[in-house]
Design an enzyme around this catalytic site. Structure first.
Site, short mmCIF file in Angstrom:
data_model
loop_
_atom_site.label_atom_id
_atom_site.label_comp_id
_atom_site.label_asym_id
_atom_site.label_seq_id
_atom_site.Cartn_x
_atom_site.Cartn_y
_atom_site.Cartn_z
N HIS A 130 32.52 27.57 -43.93
CA HIS A 130 33.28 27.12 -42.75
C HIS A 130 32.91 27.91 -41.50
CE1 HIS A 130 36.10 24.56 -40.96
NE2 HIS A 130 37.08 24.63 -41.84
N ASP A 138 31.85 22.76 -39.63
CA ASP A 138 33.23 22.34 -39.36
C ASP A 138 33.67 21.31 -40.39
OD1 ASP A 138 33.43 23.96 -37.11
OD2 ASP A 138 32.60 22.41 -35.78
#
EC number: 2.3.1.61
Length: 411
Positions: A382, A386
């Site tokens: 992450h 995204d």
């Protein structure tokens, strides 16, 4: 004249190895290029051959020792031949001619795999009762299971014939037997590396997993129609991994962040796809790399996956075969996994998990229909990727598999 046996160059970034097993004993004859010793690195297992014919003169590095590149392992005396000790006449008269099975077993110097040894001990099966199918005749867990399925006679514990009177056994006498139910086995270099890298990935990356499901009807139908023609023309079977690799390459073009990696404060975007294909072996999980998979045809991908898979199972992968991957695909479905959360193969930012295909009731155009469904899992970093990109990537893979024509039309 003696010739030194030294640790060969093991590949980029590999500086040490563990001595796994000597295939020859001191004084035994060796042929030129015959494997002498097995070295385990954190990535592959390497066999060191004899550079000359002769006999094993000296062993410097013992089994289990850690050695560096170019370290002295032992020496071979060139031109010498070991002399086999002839059995005495009494031994000859007493010993019966061994069976074919016993000859095969006695010539096997490889110890059984730990899982196989455990099963053999639990079922009182002798090593001479099993023909190993592993490398150099090593007995694998599957070999023991096959013997058990055939109903082989196990060797019962020896009972004293001096007395027929039942003897009571105290609890203290049973205690040592109970302790034998556990086994301590030293981790191989490969297993140590797997453990370290997976834990490092969990500790370093902001790892998250997103899921989707795919209707495999189109791919399975395409495969059924063309598998014979495909194999006849290309000399390789048409599997599922080729479709998944093509679908992944197609999705990575649109979402390059999933194919990127972090280097300090920089993000490196790769304009190529080196697809790592996770392969399970007797010694652990390895991930050989299909290089420039985005430039390959479906047939070329299937051929390369097959070649790398055979090398992995035979323990013959080179270090270079497992370097440079940009994205990994793992197929737990071959073992029956319904769903999982794969761990990243650092420094990559994405790994796709395939799973078992199961027929399920689905709503199609307002009607209940039975469809072959598979769950997909994308674990991603992450820090780079995204949530929107991760979900979109998985949707693109799903679309390509449910409508393979999109791959041909580049849609």
């Amino acid at each position: 004249m003696t010739t030194e046996i030294r640790v060969p160059t093991l590949g980029e970034s590999v500086t040490e190895a563990t001595v796994g097993k000597w295939f020859k004993k001191l004084g035994e004859a060796v042929a030129i290029d015959e494997p002498l010793v097995e070295l385990e690195t954190d990535k592959v297992t390497v066999e060191v051959p004899s550079p000359v014919a002769g006999k094993l003169f000296e062993i410097i590095a013992k089994e289990g020792d850690t050695v560096e590149v170019n370290a002295l392992l032992g020496a071979v005396e060139a031109g010498a031949a070991s002399v086999a000790k002839s059995p005495s006449s009494s031994e000859t008269s007493v010993s019966a001619a061994p069976s074919e099975l016993e000859q095969s077993s006695s010539s096997n110097t490889m110890p059984p795999a730990p899982s196989a040894a455990k099963l053999m001990a639990e079922n009182n099966i002798a090593k001479s009762d099993i023909l190993g199918s592993g490398k150099r005749g090593q007995i694998l867990k599957e070999d023991v299971l096959n013997v058990l399925a055939q109903g082989v006679k196990t060797s019962p514990p020896a009972v004293s014939a001096s007395s027929s009177t039942p003897v009571s056994v105290s609890s203290s006498a049973v205690a040592p037997v109970q302790e034998m139910r556990e086994e301590r086995v030293r981790m191989t270099k490969l297993r140590q590396t797997i453990a370290r890298r997976l834990k490092d990935a969990q500790n370093t990356a902001a790892m998250l997993t997103t899921f989707n499901e795919v209707d495999m009807s189109a791919v399975m139908g395409l495969r059924k129609r063309y598998k014979d023609l495909f194999e006849k023309k290309h000399g390789v079977k048409l599997g599922f991994m080729g479709f998944f690799t093509k679908a992944v390459c197609h999705a990575l073009k649109e979402l390059p962040a999933v194919n990127a990696e972090i280097d300090g404060t920089d993000i490196i975007y790769k304009n190529y796809v080196n697809a790592g294909i996770a392969v399970g072996t007797d010694k652990g999980l390895v991930v050989p790399v299909v290089r420039d998979a985005d430039q390959m045809s479906l047939a070329e991908i299937e051929k390369e996956i097959g070649r790398l898979g055979r090398l992995a199972r035979d323990g013959k992968l080179a270090v270079s075969d497992m370097q440079g991957g940009t994205f990994t695909i793992t197929n737990g479905g071959v073992y029956g996994s319904l769903m999982s959360t794969p761990i990243l193969n650092a420094p990559q930012s994405g790994i796709l998990g395939m799973h078992a295909i199961k027929e399920r009731a689905m709503v199609v155009d307002g009607q209940i229909a039975i469809r072959p469904m598979m769950y997909l899992a994308l674990s991603y970093d992450h820090r780079i990727v995204d949530g929107q990109e991760a979900v979109t990537f998985l949707v693109r893979v799903k679309e390509s598999l449910e409508d393979p024509e999109r791959l041909v039309l580049d849609l």
